[in-house]
Structure formats: C-alpha cells, structure tokens
Design a protein around this motif. Structure first.
Motif, PDB file in Angstrom:
ATOM      1  N   ILE A 192      34.229  31.534  35.038  1.00 44.31           N
ATOM      2  CA  ILE A 192      35.430  32.233  35.483  1.00 44.31           C
ATOM      3  C   ILE A 192      35.933  31.566  36.757  1.00 44.31           C
ATOM      4  CG2 ILE A 192      34.092  34.001  36.734  1.00 44.31           C
ATOM      5  CD1 ILE A 192      36.393  35.967  35.982  1.00 44.31           C
ATOM      6  N   VAL A 193      37.227  31.294  36.787  1.00 40.55           N
ATOM      7  CA  VAL A 193      37.871  30.601  37.901  1.00 40.55           C
ATOM      8  C   VAL A 193      38.844  31.553  38.578  1.00 40.55           C
ATOM      9  CG1 VAL A 193      39.292  28.626  38.576  1.00 40.55           C
ATOM     10  CG2 VAL A 193      37.670  28.405  36.669  1.00 40.55           C
ATOM     11  N   LEU A 194      38.700  31.717  39.882  1.00 42.59           N
ATOM     12  CA  LEU A 194      39.560  32.623  40.643  1.00 42.59           C
ATOM     13  C   LEU A 194      40.326  31.824  41.679  1.00 42.59           C
ATOM     14  CD1 LEU A 194      36.438  34.161  40.465  1.00 42.59           C
ATOM     15  CD2 LEU A 194      38.012  36.062  40.815  1.00 42.59           C
ATOM     16  N   ASP A 195      41.650  31.782  41.530  1.00 46.41           N
ATOM     17  CA  ASP A 195      42.512  31.050  42.450  1.00 46.41           C
ATOM     18  C   ASP A 195      43.078  32.018  43.477  1.00 46.41           C
ATOM     19  OD1 ASP A 195      44.109  29.227  43.697  1.00 46.41           O
ATOM     20  OD2 ASP A 195      45.307  28.693  41.946  1.00 46.41           O
ATOM     21  N   LEU A 229      42.468  44.124  37.854  1.00 52.02           N
ATOM     22  CA  LEU A 229      42.901  43.988  36.466  1.00 52.02           C
ATOM     23  C   LEU A 229      42.901  42.525  36.035  1.00 52.02           C
ATOM     24  CD1 LEU A 229      43.985  45.163  33.867  1.00 52.02           C
ATOM     25  CD2 LEU A 229      46.268  45.251  34.896  1.00 52.02           C
ATOM     26  N   ALA A 230      43.346  41.634  36.911  1.00 55.28           N
ATOM     27  CA  ALA A 230      43.358  40.210  36.575  1.00 55.28           C
ATOM     28  C   ALA A 230      41.939  39.689  36.352  1.00 55.28           C
ATOM     29  CB  ALA A 230      44.048  39.421  37.686  1.00 55.28           C
ATOM     30  N   ILE A 231      40.992  40.143  37.167  1.00 57.64           N
ATOM     31  CA  ILE A 231      39.595  39.746  36.972  1.00 57.64           C
ATOM     32  C   ILE A 231      39.050  40.325  35.670  1.00 57.64           C
ATOM     33  CG2 ILE A 231      37.253  39.941  37.905  1.00 57.64           C
ATOM     34  CD1 ILE A 231      38.513  39.978  40.712  1.00 57.64           C
ATOM     35  N   GLY A 232      39.328  41.610  35.447  1.00 58.30           N
ATOM     36  CA  GLY A 232      38.871  42.246  34.219  1.00 58.30           C
ATOM     37  C   GLY A 232      39.443  41.576  32.986  1.00 58.30           C
ATOM     38  N   ARG A 233      40.714  41.213  33.032  1.00 59.14           N
ATOM     39  CA  ARG A 233      41.366  40.548  31.891  1.00 59.14           C
ATOM     40  C   ARG A 233      40.682  39.217  31.586  1.00 59.14           C
ATOM     41  NH1 ARG A 233      47.429  38.916  32.960  1.00 59.14           N
ATOM     42  NH2 ARG A 233      46.309  37.593  34.430  1.00 59.14           N
ATOM     43  N   ALA A 234      40.356  38.439  32.643  1.00 63.33           N
ATOM     44  CA  ALA A 234      39.665  37.168  32.426  1.00 63.33           C
ATOM     45  C   ALA A 234      38.271  37.382  31.849  1.00 63.33           C
ATOM     46  CB  ALA A 234      39.586  36.392  33.740  1.00 63.33           C
ATOM     47  N   ASP A 255      53.004  47.389  36.451  1.00 66.60           N
ATOM     48  CA  ASP A 255      53.799  47.366  37.681  1.00 66.60           C
ATOM     49  C   ASP A 255      53.669  48.648  38.493  1.00 66.60           C
ATOM     50  OD1 ASP A 255      55.197  49.076  36.057  1.00 66.60           O
ATOM     51  OD2 ASP A 255      57.082  47.956  36.102  1.00 66.60           O
ATOM     52  N   GLN A 256      52.786  49.541  38.084  1.00 68.41           N
ATOM     53  CA  GLN A 256      52.539  50.766  38.829  1.00 68.41           C
ATOM     54  C   GLN A 256      51.242  50.691  39.635  1.00 68.41           C
ATOM     55  OE1 GLN A 256      52.674  53.500  35.449  1.00 68.41           O
ATOM     56  NE2 GLN A 256      54.724  54.183  36.059  1.00 68.41           N
ATOM     57  N   GLU A 275      46.442  32.534  40.679  1.00 65.66           N
ATOM     58  CA  GLU A 275      47.082  32.919  41.929  1.00 65.66           C
ATOM     59  C   GLU A 275      48.301  33.779  41.611  1.00 65.66           C
ATOM     60  OE1 GLU A 275      48.785  30.808  46.006  1.00 65.66           O
ATOM     61  OE2 GLU A 275      48.525  29.622  44.172  1.00 65.66           O
ATOM     62  N   GLY A 276      48.433  34.908  42.306  1.00 70.12           N
ATOM     63  CA  GLY A 276      49.545  35.811  42.029  1.00 70.12           C
ATOM     64  C   GLY A 276      49.270  36.819  40.929  1.00 70.12           C
ATOM     65  N   ARG A 277      48.067  36.753  40.316  1.00 69.06           N
ATOM     66  CA  ARG A 277      47.586  37.734  39.324  1.00 69.06           C
ATOM     67  C   ARG A 277      48.299  37.651  37.983  1.00 69.06           C
ATOM     68  NH1 ARG A 277      48.460  40.933  44.627  1.00 69.06           N
ATOM     69  NH2 ARG A 277      46.659  40.103  45.723  1.00 69.06           N
ATOM     70  N   ILE A 278      49.635  37.670  37.952  1.00 68.75           N
ATOM     71  CA  ILE A 278      50.435  37.481  36.731  1.00 68.75           C
ATOM     72  C   ILE A 278      49.977  38.411  35.611  1.00 68.75           C
ATOM     73  CG2 ILE A 278      51.493  35.766  35.211  1.00 68.75           C
ATOM     74  CD1 ILE A 278      50.614  33.593  37.074  1.00 68.75           C
TER      75      ILE A 278
END
Length: 232
Positions: free
Chosen positions: A154-157, A141-146, A131-132, A83-86
C-alpha cells in the motif's frame, strides 16, 4: 515486491525523474522524503501507470509493469492512497469502499468488516456521502478503499497532509497497526519525526533521484541530511 530501476519521467518537455531507484520488500515499511517538486509523487504515478516513464523499469513481484495501465498495476498487488484522497463525492462511504474492491476481496483479509474495525468512524458514517465527510474521515476512507483491494503493497502519498493534529495521530496509529500486521508500506509525508518512529528505511529524493538512504537511527543521527535536503 516493488523494484524501480533507473526511472526517468517527464511532463511534456519538463523532465522530473532522472534515474530514480527504489525497492521495497514484502512486509517492509519505507518512507520517501524530500521537498515539494522533487519527484516523489511522479515516482508513485509512474509506478502506477498514471505517468508513462521515458526510460527505466518498474517491476512488481518480478513482473515487468513499466508503463502498464493502472488497473493492471492494481491487479498485480499495489494499492494507492493518492494525494488529495480523490474519493467519490456522490457515493456513500460504503459504496466508496466496495466500488473498487477486487473480486477476491471477500476471500482476502480486508473486508468491509475489517475496515470498519480499523476505522469505527467509517462504520458510523457508512451511509453518508463522500462529500459529507471531514478531511480526516476522507483520509480514513481513502486508506480503507485501498485496503479493500487487498494489496501486497500500500502506497500513501502525503499521508497526513492538511489534517488536524488529533486526526494525524489517528492515521499514524492506523499505519502502525498495518505495519504490525505485516503489510508492506511506502509512505510519503513531511513529518520526519513521525516517520522516524514508523519506517524501517528512508529514501531522500532530490531533483528526481535518490540522494540518501538509511535507517531511522541513521536519519536522526545525520542532521546534515535534514538541513540540506528537507528544510524549506
């Protein structure tokens, strides 16, 4: 693939999970539903070693990983889109993708090329800093990174929280493609209609435990479940 049994967890003196039970098989898509503050994210955090359970068991492929360090959980085959991508703001898109990739990523299905095929926008933006990016690009990007960890599950919050409708549709299309390719997925989201078209099975969480479980047809044909446990 993942089995959570009688899981209890707390933040200090504040108890959150009261006997959570959840199982996900290989290739299965499961949706976790519930109002805010009912324990969904704590369940995920406990499974990934980010919160230490006070009781219960977390198993991955039959291996007891209760309270294990997050990197050991990742090595066991779980990938998290938090959650929040981070994402890392001071790394480029491509650096974000390769920074957390498993050493076996080159041999796995999910390589840089595969991620760029899944998300062409990331390829266009691969030299941009984290941050751009827009919120939708950050979620891609967060999905790709996982996926670069080549996970078994794969768990998506909060998969589409805060995204524009067009971007939400793109994320759902991506998840449908992952499902078609046989990925096991656990997804938390508030869009019941979208989840009903996507998930094989649904679990509803209330006050730190599962209070209802069923198929998409059962969920849609049981309006009292939505009225009692999902409406604000």
């Amino acid at each position: 693939m993942l089995v959570i049994e009688d899981l209890h967890a707390a933040y200090g003196d504040s108890r959150v999970l009261f006997g959570m039970n959840l199982s996900i098989d290989r290739g299965e898509v499961v949706a976790m539903l519930g109002r805010n503050g009912m324990g969904k994210t704590t369940t995920v955090s406990s499974a990934f070693g980010l919160v230490r359970p006070t009781k219960g068991k977390v198993s991955v492929d039959g291996r007891d990983l209760t309270g294990a360090a997050p990197h050991l959980v990742a090595r066991a085959g779980l990938g998290l889109v938090p959650e929040g991508r981070i994402i890392f703001p001071n790394l480029t898109v491509e650096e974000n993708l390769v920074a957390t990739a498993r050493a076996s990523a080159r041999k796995g299905k999910w390589t840089l090329e595969a991620i760029y095929d899944l998300f062409p926008r990331l390829k266009e933006r691969r030299r941009n800093m984290g941050d751009q990016l827009s919120g939708g690009e950050q979620q891609m990007l967060a999905i790709g990174r996982a996926l670069m960890t080549n996970p078994e599950l794969i768990v998506l919050d909060e998969a589409t929280e805060g995204l524009a409708p067009l971007i939400r549709d793109q994320i759902w299309d991506c998840l449908k493609r992952l499902k078609a390719e046989g990925e096991a997925i656990l997804v938390i989201d508030k869009n019941v209609d979208a989840l009903a078209r996507f998930a094989d099975r649904h679990v509803v969480v209330e006050k730190g435990q599962v209070v209802w479980e069923g198929s998409s047809d059962e969920l849609l044909s049981t309006p009292e479940v939505k009225d009692r446990f999902l409406k604000v």
